[in-house]
Scaffold this motif. Structure first.
Motif, PDB file in Angstrom:
ATOM      1  N   ALA A 126      34.850  -3.591  51.743  1.00  0.00           N
ATOM      2  CA  ALA A 126      33.522  -4.206  51.804  1.00  0.00           C
ATOM      3  C   ALA A 126      32.680  -3.865  50.578  1.00  0.00           C
ATOM      4  N   ASN A 127      31.937  -4.853  50.137  1.00  0.00           N
ATOM      5  CA  ASN A 127      30.972  -4.707  49.045  1.00  0.00           C
ATOM      6  C   ASN A 127      29.595  -4.513  49.652  1.00  0.00           C
ATOM      7  N   PRO A 128      28.879  -3.408  49.409  1.00  0.00           N
ATOM      8  CA  PRO A 128      29.220  -2.387  48.426  1.00  0.00           C
ATOM      9  C   PRO A 128      29.733  -1.082  49.017  1.00  0.00           C
ATOM     10  N   LEU A 188      31.950 -18.481  37.206  1.00  0.00           N
ATOM     11  CA  LEU A 188      31.713 -18.468  38.641  1.00  0.00           C
ATOM     12  C   LEU A 188      32.809 -19.291  39.328  1.00  0.00           C
ATOM     13  N   GLY A 189      33.260 -18.841  40.486  1.00  0.00           N
ATOM     14  CA  GLY A 189      34.272 -19.618  41.208  1.00  0.00           C
ATOM     15  C   GLY A 189      34.639 -18.962  42.523  1.00  0.00           C
ATOM     16  N   GLY A 190      35.366 -19.717  43.329  1.00  0.00           N
ATOM     17  CA  GLY A 190      35.839 -19.193  44.608  1.00  0.00           C
ATOM     18  C   GLY A 190      37.127 -19.872  44.990  1.00  0.00           C
ATOM     19  N   VAL A 232      39.815 -13.372  55.885  1.00  0.00           N
ATOM     20  CA  VAL A 232      39.506 -12.133  55.172  1.00  0.00           C
ATOM     21  C   VAL A 232      39.046 -12.459  53.751  1.00  0.00           C
ATOM     22  N   ASP A 233      37.865 -11.969  53.403  1.00  0.00           N
ATOM     23  CA  ASP A 233      37.373 -12.049  52.023  1.00  0.00           C
ATOM     24  C   ASP A 233      38.054 -10.914  51.245  1.00  0.00           C
ATOM     25  N   ASN A 234      38.898 -11.307  50.285  1.00  0.00           N
ATOM     26  CA  ASN A 234      39.704 -10.321  49.544  1.00  0.00           C
ATOM     27  C   ASN A 234      39.192 -10.138  48.116  1.00  0.00           C
ATOM     28  N   VAL A 267      35.990 -11.072  58.036  1.00  0.00           N
ATOM     29  CA  VAL A 267      35.712  -9.713  57.539  1.00  0.00           C
ATOM     30  C   VAL A 267      36.050  -9.638  56.049  1.00  0.00           C
ATOM     31  N   GLU A 268      35.532  -8.601  55.380  1.00  0.00           N
ATOM     32  CA  GLU A 268      36.017  -8.232  54.038  1.00  0.00           C
ATOM     33  C   GLU A 268      36.970  -7.069  54.237  1.00  0.00           C
ATOM     34  N   CYS A 269      38.134  -7.081  53.572  1.00  0.00           N
ATOM     35  CA  CYS A 269      39.067  -5.959  53.813  1.00  0.00           C
ATOM     36  C   CYS A 269      38.553  -4.704  53.122  1.00  0.00           C
ATOM     37  N   LEU A 312      29.499  -7.064  55.540  1.00  0.00           N
ATOM     38  CA  LEU A 312      29.809  -8.014  54.472  1.00  0.00           C
ATOM     39  C   LEU A 312      28.838  -7.821  53.315  1.00  0.00           C
ATOM     40  N   TYR A 313      29.210  -8.352  52.142  1.00  0.00           N
ATOM     41  CA  TYR A 313      28.285  -8.485  51.010  1.00  0.00           C
ATOM     42  C   TYR A 313      26.973  -9.099  51.526  1.00  0.00           C
ATOM     43  N   GLY A 314      25.834  -8.564  51.068  1.00  0.00           N
ATOM     44  CA  GLY A 314      24.531  -8.981  51.596  1.00  0.00           C
ATOM     45  C   GLY A 314      24.299 -10.479  51.529  1.00  0.00           C
ATOM     46  N   HIS A 352      38.077 -15.878  48.393  1.00  0.00           N
ATOM     47  CA  HIS A 352      37.767 -15.080  47.207  1.00  0.00           C
ATOM     48  C   HIS A 352      36.494 -15.571  46.546  1.00  0.00           C
ATOM     49  N   SER A 353      35.740 -14.630  46.008  1.00  0.00           N
ATOM     50  CA  SER A 353      34.844 -14.960  44.917  1.00  0.00           C
ATOM     51  C   SER A 353      35.670 -14.651  43.661  1.00  0.00           C
ATOM     52  N   THR A 354      36.161 -15.690  42.995  1.00  0.00           N
ATOM     53  CA  THR A 354      36.970 -15.465  41.775  1.00  0.00           C
ATOM     54  C   THR A 354      36.080 -15.035  40.614  1.00  0.00           C
ATOM     55  N   THR A 355      34.773 -15.112  40.829  1.00  0.00           N
ATOM     56  CA  THR A 355      33.767 -14.666  39.860  1.00  0.00           C
ATOM     57  C   THR A 355      33.979 -13.208  39.438  1.00  0.00           C
ATOM     58  N   LYS A 356      34.630 -12.419  40.307  1.00  0.00           N
ATOM     59  CA  LYS A 356      34.679 -10.952  40.120  1.00  0.00           C
ATOM     60  C   LYS A 356      35.955 -10.562  39.375  1.00  0.00           C
ATOM     61  N   PHE A 357      36.821  -9.778  40.007  1.00  0.00           N
ATOM     62  CA  PHE A 357      37.974  -9.213  39.285  1.00  0.00           C
ATOM     63  C   PHE A 357      38.975 -10.279  38.858  1.00  0.00           C
ATOM     64  N   ALA A 385      33.409 -23.930  43.812  1.00  0.00           N
ATOM     65  CA  ALA A 385      32.472 -23.632  42.729  1.00  0.00           C
ATOM     66  C   ALA A 385      32.050 -22.167  42.708  1.00  0.00           C
ATOM     67  N   SER A 386      32.139 -21.477  43.838  1.00  0.00           N
ATOM     68  CA  SER A 386      31.689 -20.082  43.933  1.00  0.00           C
ATOM     69  C   SER A 386      32.331 -19.454  45.159  1.00  0.00           C
ATOM     70  N   GLY A 387      32.160 -18.158  45.284  1.00  0.00           N
ATOM     71  CA  GLY A 387      32.663 -17.483  46.482  1.00  0.00           C
ATOM     72  C   GLY A 387      31.939 -17.954  47.729  1.00  0.00           C
ATOM     73  N   HIS A 388      30.643 -18.182  47.601  1.00  0.00           N
ATOM     74  CA  HIS A 388      29.904 -18.666  48.768  1.00  0.00           C
ATOM     75  C   HIS A 388      30.374 -20.051  49.192  1.00  0.00           C
ATOM     76  N   ALA A 389      30.675 -20.895  48.209  1.00  0.00           N
ATOM     77  CA  ALA A 389      31.200 -22.221  48.545  1.00  0.00           C
ATOM     78  C   ALA A 389      32.544 -22.069  49.258  1.00  0.00           C
ATOM     79  N   ALA A 390      33.340 -21.072  48.850  1.00  0.00           N
ATOM     80  CA  ALA A 390      34.647 -20.865  49.504  1.00  0.00           C
ATOM     81  C   ALA A 390      34.451 -20.550  50.984  1.00  0.00           C
ATOM     82  N   GLN A 391      33.425 -19.761  51.306  1.00  0.00           N
ATOM     83  CA  GLN A 391      33.194 -19.397  52.707  1.00  0.00           C
ATOM     84  C   GLN A 391      32.808 -20.630  53.528  1.00  0.00           C
ATOM     85  N   MET A 392      32.024 -21.503  52.917  1.00  0.00           N
ATOM     86  CA  MET A 392      31.636 -22.765  53.563  1.00  0.00           C
ATOM     87  C   MET A 392      32.871 -23.646  53.791  1.00  0.00           C
TER      88      MET A 392
HETATM   89  N1  PLP Z   1      32.206 -12.081  48.613  1.00  0.00           N
HETATM   90  C1  PLP Z   1      31.961 -10.912  48.004  1.00  0.00           C
HETATM   91  C2  PLP Z   1      32.671  -9.684  48.462  1.00  0.00           C
HETATM   92  C3  PLP Z   1      31.043 -10.838  46.941  1.00  0.00           C
HETATM   93  O1  PLP Z   1      30.821  -9.666  46.343  1.00  0.00           O
HETATM   94  C4  PLP Z   1      30.377 -12.027  46.536  1.00  0.00           C
HETATM   95  C5  PLP Z   1      29.380 -11.990  45.446  1.00  0.00           C
HETATM   96  O2  PLP Z   1      28.947 -10.937  45.005  1.00  0.00           O
HETATM   97  C6  PLP Z   1      30.663 -13.221  47.206  1.00  0.00           C
HETATM   98  C7  PLP Z   1      31.587 -13.214  48.229  1.00  0.00           C
HETATM   99  C8  PLP Z   1      30.004 -14.499  46.802  1.00  0.00           C
HETATM  100  O3  PLP Z   1      30.605 -14.941  45.622  1.00  0.00           O
HETATM  101  P1  PLP Z   1      29.885 -15.861  44.523  1.00  0.00           P
HETATM  102  O4  PLP Z   1      28.821 -15.048  43.896  1.00  0.00           O
HETATM  103  O5  PLP Z   1      31.004 -16.218  43.604  1.00  0.00           O
HETATM  104  O6  PLP Z   1      29.343 -17.043  45.270  1.00  0.00           O
END
Ligand code: PLP
Length: 429
Positions: free
Chosen positions: A158-160, A218-220, A183-185, A154-156, A111-113, A205-210, A85-92
């Protein structure tokens, strides 16, 4: 021509999809549907017992979402994917097959905050422990290993902070300890970097982004790169010992190298339930079709804007790994030779107050908490996305009070520079 010989652009348009067999529809149909009729009682039983593949109920699998999963697996050169459902769900869902109460992961402190909050606070409620370490120091990962460590995350890119992580030595440390590198890509996308080619075993992935690319869905996703052998009953009991709820089936024995992905669906999505909606999968599939051309333009625009900011009197520094002055320039050329994305930060000489004035003064940039939209975005992370972190964590994550984050979109680049120029003049007046 074998499918694995197709180029990235071809896979982005075609992988996982064919014209609809029922109607001939060329676009992927949106199966806005919860449940699927069984052929008979035996068919139903064998689906429920995971004895044959098929659709039961859309919390576990859905034909539209399955196209997205196959497409992402093809783009990352993986064996299978679980959309969420989201990137955060993907990490879970990425960690669930590996972790039990008392288990431990090592994660990058950059990592992203939101991920730091998720892992550092909420995951603790499951008894999952995390150590955050500086990703620019591979030895820190080695030192943080314990007998209970089940993964490195890790994020390859990193945001931001525009930090590029040296994946290869960290992968070697993970593999030396018998654990996978995740790796969060999200920021690079598989168009700019395929972490699996540098030793990552699982990509999130957070597919929500690019990937979806227009701020609409929203997606992951979790992708298994097919490099890690989970057949270790002591380390990974969820995957490699009998599952009582499936009558003693052992995922690694029954499904071989699909065990991790099948666990993501048959246990992760089934029991936690963060399923991606078919409409969001459809929008993300559309987005992926144009990912290569969008990313080229995102990067071309980002380079020009970063150069402009780098020479501006009001700006102390620009954290774009595409600038030769960046400490991450060489790593970026190695891991993402097409360019290090279009999200980066800069530091204002005037600090927090000038930052607030700047986000109020822009007209074309939208002040909001997202990245990877076709439209250009601006944010002051310390007062928004990274607000829940301590001051030390903010600074470690590259999101101190003087930092502004930009996500450069696809507009006429001269218009973006005019907007920033005017807003900087107002903010520093
Ligand atoms: N990973 C990165 C690098 C992100 O930037 C974000 C959200 O900004 C997430 C994960 C979480 O993704 P989502 O907002 O789709 O749950």
């Amino acid at each position: 021509m074998a499918k694995d010989e197709y180029g990235f652009e071809t896979l982005a348009l075609h992988a996982g999809a064919a014209p609809d067999s029922a109607t001939g529809a060329r676009a992927v149909p949106i199966y806005q549907n919860t449940s699927y009729v069984f052929d008979d009682a035996d068919h139903a039983a064998s689906l429920f017992n995971l004895q044959e593949p098929g659709f039961i109920y859309s919390r576990l699998t859905n034909p539209t979402v399955a196209v997205l999963e196959e497409r992402l697996a093809a783009l990352e050169k993986g064996i299978g994917a679980t959309a969420t459902a989201s990137g955060h769900a993907a990490q879970m869902i990425a960690l669930l097959p590996l972790m039990g109460p008392g288990d431990h992961i090592i994660a990058s402190s950059k990592l992203y905050g939101g991920s730091i909050t998720q892992m550092g606070h909420t995951f603790k409620k499951f008894g999952w422990q995390v150590s955050f370490v500086d990703p620019s120091d591979p030895d820190a990962f080695q030192k943080a290993l314990t007998a209970k460590t089940k993964a490195i995350f890790v994020e390859c890119l990193a945001n931001p902070g525009g930090v590029v992580v040296d994946l290869e030595p960290i992968a070697a440390i993970a593999h030396g300890a018998g654990i996978p590198l995740i790796v969060d890509n999200t920021m690079a996308t598989p168009y700019l970097c395929r972490p699996g080619e540098f030793g990552a075993d699982i990509v999130t992935h957070s597919t929500t982004k690019f990937l979806s690319g227009q701020g609409t869905a929203l997606g992951g996703a979790v992708i298994d790169c097919d490099s890690f052998d989970f057949h270790n009953p002591e380390k990974f009991p969820s995957l490699a010992t009998p599952a009582p709820e499936y009558h003693g089936l052992t995922f690694t024995e029954s499904f071989g190298n699909l065990a991790y992905t099948l666990y993501g669906h048959a246990v992760g999505l089934r029991d936690i339930g963060p399923t991606q909606q078919p409409m969001n999968a459809f929008l993300t599939i559309l987005g992926i079709e144009t990912l290569p051309v969008r990313m080229d333009r995102h990067i071309a625009n980002a380079r020009i804007v970063a150069d402009y900011l780098d020479g501006h009197a009001a700006i102390a520094s620009v954290g774009y790994a595409g600038l030769p002055s960046s400490p991450y320039y060489d790593l970026a050329r190695k891991y993402m030779p097409k360019g290090p994305g279009s999200v980066f930060t800069f530091k204002l000489k005037g600090g927090y107050e000038v930052g607030r004035k700047l986000v109020n003064a822009v007209e074309l940039f939208s002040h909001l908490a997202n990245i990877g939209d076709a439209k250009s975005l601006i944010l002051h992370p310390a007062s928004t996305t990274h607000n829940q972190l301590t001051k030390e964590q903010q600074t470690a994550a590259g999101a101190g009070p003087d930092v502004i984050r930009l996500s450069i979109g696809l507009e006429t680049v001269e218009d973006l520079i005019r907007d920033l120029d005017r807003a900087l003049a107002i903010a520093t007046a």
